[in-house]
Write a protein that holds these residues in place. Sequence first.
Motif, PDB file in Angstrom:
ATOM      1  N   TYR A 159       0.800  -1.200  -0.041  1.00 51.61           N
ATOM      2  CA  TYR A 159      -0.117  -0.031  -0.246  1.00 51.61           C
ATOM      3  C   TYR A 159       0.789   1.089  -0.065  1.00 51.61           C
ATOM      4  CZ  TYR A 159      -4.128  -2.985   0.505  1.00 51.61           C
ATOM      5  OH  TYR A 159      -5.127  -3.818   0.283  1.00 51.61           O
ATOM      6  N   LEU A 160       2.188   1.255   0.431  1.00 48.46           N
ATOM      7  CA  LEU A 160       2.971   2.290   0.345  1.00 48.46           C
ATOM      8  C   LEU A 160       3.309   2.423  -1.015  1.00 48.46           C
ATOM      9  CD1 LEU A 160       4.628   4.654   1.813  1.00 48.46           C
ATOM     10  CD2 LEU A 160       6.436   2.910   2.162  1.00 48.46           C
ATOM     11  N   ARG A 161       3.577   1.444  -1.837  1.00 48.37           N
ATOM     12  CA  ARG A 161       3.809   1.470  -3.250  1.00 48.37           C
ATOM     13  C   ARG A 161       2.815   2.001  -3.998  1.00 48.37           C
ATOM     14  NH1 ARG A 161       2.128  -1.678  -6.910  1.00 48.37           N
ATOM     15  NH2 ARG A 161       1.289  -3.166  -5.837  1.00 48.37           N
ATOM     16  N   VAL A 162       1.488   1.539  -3.501  1.00 49.05           N
ATOM     17  CA  VAL A 162       0.644   2.110  -4.451  1.00 49.05           C
ATOM     18  C   VAL A 162       0.137   3.802  -3.812  1.00 49.05           C
ATOM     19  CG1 VAL A 162      -2.378   2.109  -4.091  1.00 49.05           C
ATOM     20  CG2 VAL A 162      -1.038   0.059  -4.375  1.00 49.05           C
ATOM     21  N   MET A 163       0.324   4.174  -3.015  1.00 44.04           N
ATOM     22  CA  MET A 163       0.205   5.422  -2.612  1.00 44.04           C
ATOM     23  C   MET A 163       1.307   6.174  -3.163  1.00 44.04           C
ATOM     24  SD  MET A 163       0.294   7.181   1.370  1.00 44.04           S
ATOM     25  CE  MET A 163      -0.335   8.965   1.305  1.00 44.04           C
ATOM     26  N   LEU A 164       2.761   5.734  -3.274  1.00 40.80           N
ATOM     27  CA  LEU A 164       3.794   6.501  -4.031  1.00 40.80           C
ATOM     28  C   LEU A 164       3.517   6.494  -5.586  1.00 40.80           C
ATOM     29  CD1 LEU A 164       6.870   4.743  -2.157  1.00 40.80           C
ATOM     30  CD2 LEU A 164       5.794   7.306  -2.000  1.00 40.80           C
ATOM     31  N   VAL A 165       3.012   5.604  -6.081  1.00 38.68           N
ATOM     32  CA  VAL A 165       2.571   5.433  -7.660  1.00 38.68           C
ATOM     33  C   VAL A 165       1.560   6.423  -7.809  1.00 38.68           C
ATOM     34  CG1 VAL A 165       1.785   4.151  -9.392  1.00 38.68           C
ATOM     35  CG2 VAL A 165       3.607   3.295  -7.942  1.00 38.68           C
ATOM     36  N   ALA A 166       0.446   6.492  -6.995  1.00 34.21           N
ATOM     37  CA  ALA A 166      -0.809   7.314  -7.029  1.00 34.21           C
ATOM     38  C   ALA A 166      -0.645   8.926  -7.174  1.00 34.21           C
ATOM     39  CB  ALA A 166      -1.742   6.920  -6.062  1.00 34.21           C
ATOM     40  N   VAL A 167       0.475   9.026  -5.939  1.00 36.49           N
ATOM     41  CA  VAL A 167       0.659  10.578  -6.087  1.00 36.49           C
ATOM     42  C   VAL A 167       1.677  10.869  -7.118  1.00 36.49           C
ATOM     43  CG1 VAL A 167       2.093  12.294  -4.380  1.00 36.49           C
ATOM     44  CG2 VAL A 167       0.270  10.557  -3.488  1.00 36.49           C
ATOM     45  N   MET A 288      11.686   0.175   7.623  1.00 34.25           N
ATOM     46  CA  MET A 288      11.762  -0.187   6.242  1.00 34.25           C
ATOM     47  C   MET A 288      11.525   0.852   5.159  1.00 34.25           C
ATOM     48  SD  MET A 288       9.319  -3.554   6.870  1.00 34.25           S
ATOM     49  CE  MET A 288       8.985  -3.783   5.216  1.00 34.25           C
ATOM     50  N   ILE A 289      10.866   1.928   5.824  1.00 36.75           N
ATOM     51  CA  ILE A 289      10.471   3.133   4.822  1.00 36.75           C
ATOM     52  C   ILE A 289      11.819   3.533   3.660  1.00 36.75           C
ATOM     53  CG2 ILE A 289       9.565   5.610   4.662  1.00 36.75           C
ATOM     54  CD1 ILE A 289       8.094   4.742   7.151  1.00 36.75           C
ATOM     55  N   PRO A 290      12.750   3.873   4.337  1.00 38.93           N
ATOM     56  CA  PRO A 290      13.832   4.225   3.391  1.00 38.93           C
ATOM     57  C   PRO A 290      14.127   3.331   2.242  1.00 38.93           C
ATOM     58  CG  PRO A 290      14.634   4.843   5.669  1.00 38.93           C
ATOM     59  CD  PRO A 290      13.241   3.987   5.723  1.00 38.93           C
ATOM     60  N   GLY A 291      14.275   2.005   2.586  1.00 41.04           N
ATOM     61  CA  GLY A 291      14.543   0.916   1.615  1.00 41.04           C
ATOM     62  C   GLY A 291      13.342   0.915   0.714  1.00 41.04           C
ATOM     63  N   ILE A 292      12.024   0.843   1.256  1.00 40.20           N
ATOM     64  CA  ILE A 292      10.918   0.671   0.411  1.00 40.20           C
ATOM     65  C   ILE A 292      11.227   1.992  -0.772  1.00 40.20           C
ATOM     66  CG2 ILE A 292       8.378   0.671   0.173  1.00 40.20           C
ATOM     67  CD1 ILE A 292       8.433  -0.621   2.961  1.00 40.20           C
ATOM     68  N   LEU A 293      11.079   3.251  -0.126  1.00 39.62           N
ATOM     69  CA  LEU A 293      11.126   4.223  -1.216  1.00 39.62           C
ATOM     70  C   LEU A 293      12.204   4.141  -2.122  1.00 39.62           C
ATOM     71  CD1 LEU A 293      10.982   7.094   1.460  1.00 39.62           C
ATOM     72  CD2 LEU A 293       8.949   6.308   0.121  1.00 39.62           C
ATOM     73  N   LEU A 294      13.204   3.621  -1.821  1.00 36.97           N
ATOM     74  CA  LEU A 294      14.233   3.343  -2.910  1.00 36.97           C
ATOM     75  C   LEU A 294      13.860   2.273  -3.879  1.00 36.97           C
ATOM     76  CD1 LEU A 294      17.219   4.168  -3.921  1.00 36.97           C
ATOM     77  CD2 LEU A 294      18.070   2.564  -2.143  1.00 36.97           C
ATOM     78  N   ALA A 324       0.337   2.622 -18.655  1.00 34.75           N
ATOM     79  CA  ALA A 324      -0.307   1.250 -19.070  1.00 34.75           C
ATOM     80  C   ALA A 324       0.711   0.206 -18.345  1.00 34.75           C
ATOM     81  CB  ALA A 324      -0.244   1.144 -20.490  1.00 34.75           C
ATOM     82  N   THR A 325       1.894   0.736 -18.243  1.00 35.24           N
ATOM     83  CA  THR A 325       2.878  -0.181 -17.594  1.00 35.24           C
ATOM     84  C   THR A 325       3.376   0.105 -16.069  1.00 35.24           C
ATOM     85  OG1 THR A 325       4.612   1.143 -18.540  1.00 35.24           O
ATOM     86  CG2 THR A 325       3.893  -0.862 -19.993  1.00 35.24           C
ATOM     87  N   THR A 326       2.766   1.291 -15.741  1.00 31.70           N
ATOM     88  CA  THR A 326       3.396   1.788 -14.282  1.00 31.70           C
ATOM     89  C   THR A 326       3.184   0.443 -12.994  1.00 31.70           C
ATOM     90  OG1 THR A 326       3.338   3.459 -12.837  1.00 31.70           O
ATOM     91  CG2 THR A 326       1.285   2.928 -13.791  1.00 31.70           C
ATOM     92  N   PRO A 327       3.980   0.405 -12.334  1.00 34.22           N
ATOM     93  CA  PRO A 327       4.065  -0.696 -11.268  1.00 34.22           C
ATOM     94  C   PRO A 327       2.948  -0.361 -10.475  1.00 34.22           C
ATOM     95  CG  PRO A 327       5.847   0.805 -10.682  1.00 34.22           C
ATOM     96  CD  PRO A 327       5.187   1.339 -12.156  1.00 34.22           C
ATOM     97  N   GLY A 328       1.511  -0.885 -10.609  1.00 35.05           N
ATOM     98  CA  GLY A 328       0.454  -0.992  -9.534  1.00 35.05           C
ATOM     99  C   GLY A 328      -0.439   0.384  -9.413  1.00 35.05           C
ATOM    100  N   GLY A 329      -1.186   0.228  -8.752  1.00 34.99           N
ATOM    101  CA  GLY A 329      -2.248   1.266  -8.562  1.00 34.99           C
ATOM    102  C   GLY A 329      -3.142   1.306  -9.551  1.00 34.99           C
ATOM    103  N   ILE A 330      -3.936   0.344  -9.993  1.00 31.32           N
ATOM    104  CA  ILE A 330      -4.735   0.350 -11.164  1.00 31.32           C
ATOM    105  C   ILE A 330      -5.809   1.352 -10.941  1.00 31.32           C
ATOM    106  CG2 ILE A 330      -6.404  -1.417 -10.206  1.00 31.32           C
ATOM    107  CD1 ILE A 330      -6.496  -2.424 -13.352  1.00 31.32           C
TER     108      ILE A 330
END
Length: 386
Positions: A159-167, A288-294, A324-330
């Motif tokens: 969900y952090l990935r989804v939020m980062l991609v969405a923003v 985990m946040i810095p590693g996930i962000l990177l 079309a190819t962005t990683p997640g957050g459909i």
Amino acid sequence: MKFTGKFDAVCRVHGHAIVWAALLAVLLALAELLERVSFPAAQMVLGLTTGAGLALTGRLPRPLPRQVFIGVQALMGVLMGSYLELPLLSAIGTAMLPVLGVTAATLLVSVLVALLFARCTRVTLPTAVLGLLAGGSAAVVSCADELDADPRQVAFMQYLRVMLVAVSAPLVTALLSDDDTGGQTVRLASRVTNAELPHWMIVGRGDQIAGLCTAVLLSVIGIRLGRRLRIPSPSLIGPMLLTAALTALGHSHGYAPTNLLRELLFILIGLEVGSRFTRALIIEMARMIPGILLAVTALSAAVTALASLLSRCVDLKLSDLYLATTPGGINAVLATGEGMGANMPLITSVQTIRLLIMVATVPLIARLLRRAAPDARNEIGYRREQ
């Protein structure tokens, strides 16, 4: 005494509903103002940031009933399925083949990034791969436990990935749009939605009551079919596949959520994702946040590079290929594309196909991970006992 208790309970329910109605009304009004200054994906971004802000400050209203978000997912499925029209997809033609090749490459890249992430952190390999797997966050989180991964860490990473991609998707898409050189754009057919409809209307066209009833019927039948066939994320994918089949056959039209209803759906999706980032969860997962962000940044950069290479081979716009190819957050991608006039048939088709491929390959990935990390199950079990 019993009457007083029931009266107090009714008052609390009504008060809860009033708070949510007021919050949604304010967000809809703010989103309308942002759209007037061409702010991309205003509803989704506002929902995400508001949900996260309220959750982190401890001011989030009592959650809405689970049935509400099931309904939101189902109506989103109906909206997505309405884009999968065969005449529109045929206009994309053979360009779909290399696009799907990049889709498969995106899944491979997400696994490679997860392998590096697991090596550089204390996160187990199954948890890292499932946490960073592009697409299908709800399906991945739901099966994390049985695949020897830590469900809490997987949920946080997904969900952090989804939020980062969405923003970031609206900003990245706007930047890439400036560099587009006029690739092919496919316009939506008029039967999906009518741009001349008044803003207060909630379905694509024609009789609003008939259109809304059709959308609700597709949602109910789609959810039941999805559950009966054991499709992952049945609330979303079931109605989407049913609607896509109905749309392709041309038997009905005008039921896709539009205008006010569509904006409300995007806000609710954003609030639901953003509200997961509570203060307790952030503190627990802070290391985990810095590693996930990177890792998410590296994954997004790799996908952008793949989309850039692909745009040189096919007659499609770079910004459309990125979405079309962005990683997640459909859902977030759908909101961004809607707000920027993107190639929605391409984006929805590729994102949906990738989701289905990802879900189908998760069991195979899990078996490979068990062989690569045989101690993962013991480590997860130890943590649960603690």
